[in-house]
Write an enzyme that holds these catalytic residues in place. Structure first.
Site, PDB file in Angstrom:
ATOM      1  N   CYS A  16      17.961   5.022  -2.411  1.00  0.00           N
ATOM      2  CA  CYS A  16      17.563   5.585  -3.710  1.00  0.00           C
ATOM      3  C   CYS A  16      18.613   6.527  -4.304  1.00  0.00           C
ATOM      4  CB  CYS A  16      16.220   6.282  -3.589  1.00  0.00           C
ATOM      5  SG  CYS A  16      15.993   7.192  -2.065  1.00  0.00           S
TER       6      CYS A  16
ATOM      7  N   ARG B 263      16.418  17.593   1.381  1.00  0.00           N
ATOM      8  CA  ARG B 263      15.041  17.278   0.965  1.00  0.00           C
ATOM      9  C   ARG B 263      14.429  18.545   0.368  1.00  0.00           C
ATOM     10  NH1 ARG B 263      13.450  12.174   0.731  1.00  0.00           N
ATOM     11  NH2 ARG B 263      13.795  11.738   2.928  1.00  0.00           N
TER      12      ARG B 263
ATOM     13  N   HIS C 172      14.631  12.265  -7.688  1.00  0.00           N
ATOM     14  CA  HIS C 172      15.794  12.768  -6.956  1.00  0.00           C
ATOM     15  C   HIS C 172      16.791  13.385  -7.951  1.00  0.00           C
ATOM     16  CE1 HIS C 172      14.386  11.065  -3.343  1.00  0.00           C
ATOM     17  NE2 HIS C 172      15.301  10.146  -3.103  1.00  0.00           N
TER      18      HIS C 172
ATOM     19  N   LYS D 115      25.178   6.665   4.157  1.00  0.00           N
ATOM     20  CA  LYS D 115      24.746   5.550   3.303  1.00  0.00           C
ATOM     21  C   LYS D 115      25.321   5.707   1.890  1.00  0.00           C
ATOM     22  CE  LYS D 115      20.150   5.061   5.339  1.00  0.00           C
ATOM     23  NZ  LYS D 115      18.760   5.515   5.121  1.00  0.00           N
TER      24      LYS D 115
ATOM     25  N   GLN E 104      16.424  15.879  -2.881  1.00  0.00           N
ATOM     26  CA  GLN E 104      15.633  14.652  -2.861  1.00  0.00           C
ATOM     27  C   GLN E 104      14.134  14.887  -2.678  1.00  0.00           C
ATOM     28  OE1 GLN E 104      19.341  12.446  -0.635  1.00  0.00           O
ATOM     29  NE2 GLN E 104      17.390  11.387  -0.516  1.00  0.00           N
TER      30      GLN E 104
ATOM     31  N   THR F 191       0.821  -1.212   0.000  1.00  0.00           N
ATOM     32  CA  THR F 191       0.000   0.000   0.000  1.00  0.00           C
ATOM     33  C   THR F 191       0.860   1.269   0.000  1.00  0.00           C
ATOM     34  OG1 THR F 191      -0.051  -0.168   2.396  1.00  0.00           O
ATOM     35  CG2 THR F 191      -1.964  -1.040   1.213  1.00  0.00           C
ATOM     36  N   GLY F 192       2.174   1.107   0.115  1.00  0.00           N
ATOM     37  CA  GLY F 192       3.062   2.266   0.226  1.00  0.00           C
ATOM     38  C   GLY F 192       3.479   2.816  -1.134  1.00  0.00           C
TER      39      GLY F 192
ATOM     40  N   ASN G 195      13.000   8.346  -8.080  1.00  0.00           N
ATOM     41  CA  ASN G 195      13.482   7.629  -6.884  1.00  0.00           C
ATOM     42  C   ASN G 195      12.632   6.413  -6.541  1.00  0.00           C
ATOM     43  OD1 ASN G 195      11.710  10.016  -6.295  1.00  0.00           O
ATOM     44  ND2 ASN G 195      11.598   9.027  -4.296  1.00  0.00           N
TER      45      ASN G 195
HETATM   46  P1  A2P Z   1       0.143   0.052   5.802  1.00  0.00           P
HETATM   47  O1  A2P Z   1      -0.354   0.942   4.696  1.00  0.00           O
HETATM   48  O2  A2P Z   1      -0.834  -1.034   6.127  1.00  0.00           O
HETATM   49  O3  A2P Z   1       0.624   0.811   7.010  1.00  0.00           O
HETATM   50  P2  A2P Z   1       5.357   4.127   2.868  1.00  0.00           P
HETATM   51  O4  A2P Z   1       6.849   3.970   2.890  1.00  0.00           O
HETATM   52  O5  A2P Z   1       4.855   4.724   1.601  1.00  0.00           O
HETATM   53  O6  A2P Z   1       4.865   4.831   4.089  1.00  0.00           O
HETATM   54  O7  A2P Z   1       4.764   2.641   2.915  1.00  0.00           O
HETATM   55  C1  A2P Z   1       5.086   1.730   3.931  1.00  0.00           C
HETATM   56  C2  A2P Z   1       4.446   0.389   3.601  1.00  0.00           C
HETATM   57  O8  A2P Z   1       4.876  -0.549   4.574  1.00  0.00           O
HETATM   58  C3  A2P Z   1       2.929   0.405   3.657  1.00  0.00           C
HETATM   59  O9  A2P Z   1       2.427  -0.505   2.708  1.00  0.00           O
HETATM   60  C4  A2P Z   1       2.657  -0.103   5.068  1.00  0.00           C
HETATM   61  O10 A2P Z   1       1.423  -0.732   5.211  1.00  0.00           O
HETATM   62  C5  A2P Z   1       3.759  -1.127   5.198  1.00  0.00           C
HETATM   63  N1  A2P Z   1       4.067  -1.403   6.601  1.00  0.00           N
HETATM   64  C6  A2P Z   1       4.601  -0.569   7.506  1.00  0.00           C
HETATM   65  N2  A2P Z   1       4.728  -1.173   8.711  1.00  0.00           N
HETATM   66  C7  A2P Z   1       4.248  -2.438   8.556  1.00  0.00           C
HETATM   67  C8  A2P Z   1       4.106  -3.560   9.412  1.00  0.00           C
HETATM   68  N3  A2P Z   1       4.491  -3.521  10.682  1.00  0.00           N
HETATM   69  N4  A2P Z   1       3.557  -4.700   8.902  1.00  0.00           N
HETATM   70  C9  A2P Z   1       3.178  -4.745   7.613  1.00  0.00           C
HETATM   71  N5  A2P Z   1       3.303  -3.713   6.742  1.00  0.00           N
HETATM   72  C10 A2P Z   1       3.819  -2.570   7.203  1.00  0.00           C
END
Ligand code: A2P
Length: 344
Positions: free
Chosen positions: A135, A240, A247, A219, A162, A11-12, A320
């Site tokens: 990245c 940033r 980036h 890094k 960035q 979902t991220g 990025n």
């Molecule tokens: P969720 O949307 O359910 O929180 P971004 O870097 O764009 O913030 O995305 C981070 C991603 O990592 C999202 O899909 C988030 O899911 C997932 N995530 C973060 N912490 C956890 C966790 N403890 N278990 C599973 N997925 C996680």
């Protein structure tokens, strides 16, 4: 036979791009699992233009069902779940910084060090983890590689500009909402970033270290040495800026061998993953806005540095979320698929 692939963090910002990239590049996947935290169970995410996947909870997922897992859910999540996936025989490609500097974890940019991908799971020390670089490092080493091969790079000075998507979706929302809020005189309340990001530039990415550098800057040095050559000295200053995706880097290199601008232009023009756009005129260079959604590392503004013996300066821009994260992870998966390394 195709692969069963899990995308962790689906979902991220990067996870969504991973799903898009897998579909776009026709990765041979028979089954794709979209995993995120339990709060996202049942959410829909796109896999390419036509398919919708329903998000499942990472903590309930049995990694024996997958052969390759692309992780982009942060370092803490990776530290907990990547070893579980690895032990289940699933090969993990992790986008976080959790394992990058571990001796038994290859850190791979396919245009630069494809041979670091293990030829078997056993050779990978049984941990079954391959790391994706930061990245800013990924796009940089793609550009440095052909120049290092030809002229031996001694030192790199790099300033980065960035995009906020490097800090995830909530960071993108913060830039969007702050920008809107400022137009109607709302008070600025930074949450993800340490200071106002809208209409600003913040010279601080990741935590401060004892020597005054930030971890992002460290890094870039450490990862360039691991991926390309430990003899290269690199000093970075990371900033940033209020750009959503893409980036940018101002790169100053010093080499052992003399080099001409023409030779550098030619080598970069022929390098895999690189496109040179450098016309020394209005519009004759690439900006992050134009690189967003593209796969290439774009190089512009190539010019000799007159202040050192063998020096060159250039501008390096890339998406990025793509070369810096999702695309690089999928390219590593493609190397694995080409060798058909799988746990079961
Ligand atoms: P969720 O949307 O359910 O929180 P971004 O870097 O764009 O913030 O995305 C981070 C991603 O990592 C999202 O899909 C988030 O899911 C997932 N995530 C973060 N912490 C956890 C966790 N403890 N278990 C599973 N997925 C996680």
């Amino acid at each position: 036979m195709g692969y069963k692939v899990a995308v962790v963090g689906a979902t991220g910002a990067v996870g969504r791009e991973m799903l898009q990239t897998l579909a776009e590049r026709n990765f041979p996947a028979d089954k794709v699992y979209a995993l995120a935290s339990s709060k996202s169970i049942g959410q829909e995410v796109s896999y390419g233009d036509d398919e919708i996947l329903i998000v499942e909870a990472l903590d309930k997922f049995d990694f024996a069902a997958a052969e390759i897992a692309l992780f982009s859910a942060g370092g803490d999540t990776a530290k907990t779940y990547a070893p579980i996936a690895g032990q289940a025989g699933c090969l993990v490609i992790d986008n976080s910084s959790a394992f990058r500097m571990d001796d038994d974890v290859p850190l791979v940019v396919p245009e630069v060090n494809p041979d670091s991908v293990p030829s078997s799971l056993i050779e990978n020390g049984g941990r079954n983890i391959i790391a994706n670089p930061n990245c800013s490092t990924a796009q940089l080493v793609v550009a440095l590689k052909p120049l290092h091969d030809a002229f031996i790079i001694k030192r790199v000075v790099v300033s980065t500009y960035q995009a906020v998507s490097g800090a995830g979706r909530p960071a993108m929302d913060e830039l969007f909402n702050q920008t809107k809020g400022i137009y109607v005189n709302d008070a600025v309340q930074p949450e993800i970033f340490t200071k106002q990001i809208a209409f600003n530039a913040i010279p601080h990415i990741d935590i401060f270290l004892d020597d005054g550098f930030t971890k992002e800057e460290w890094k870039m040095t450490a990862e360039t040495k691991k991926i390309l050559d430990p003899t290269i000295e690199l000093v970075a200053h990371c900033v940033r800026i209020p750009v959503f995706v893409g980036h940018s880097e101002a790169v100053f290199i010093e080499t052992q061998q003399p080099m001409t601008e023409k030779a550098v232009r030619g080598l970069l023009g022929d390098a895999p993953g690189v496109i040179v756009v450098d016309h020394r005129a209005n519009e004759g260079y690439v900006t992050p806005h134009e690189a967003a959604g593209e796969d290439a590392v774009y190089i512009s503004r190539i010019r000799q540095d007159p202040t050192v013996t063998n020096g060159m300066v250039f501008w390096c821009v890339s998406d990025n979320l793509r070369k810096g994260a999702a695309l690089n992870s999928v390219q590593i998966a493609e190397l694995i698929a080409a060798q058909d390394i799988r746990g079961r």
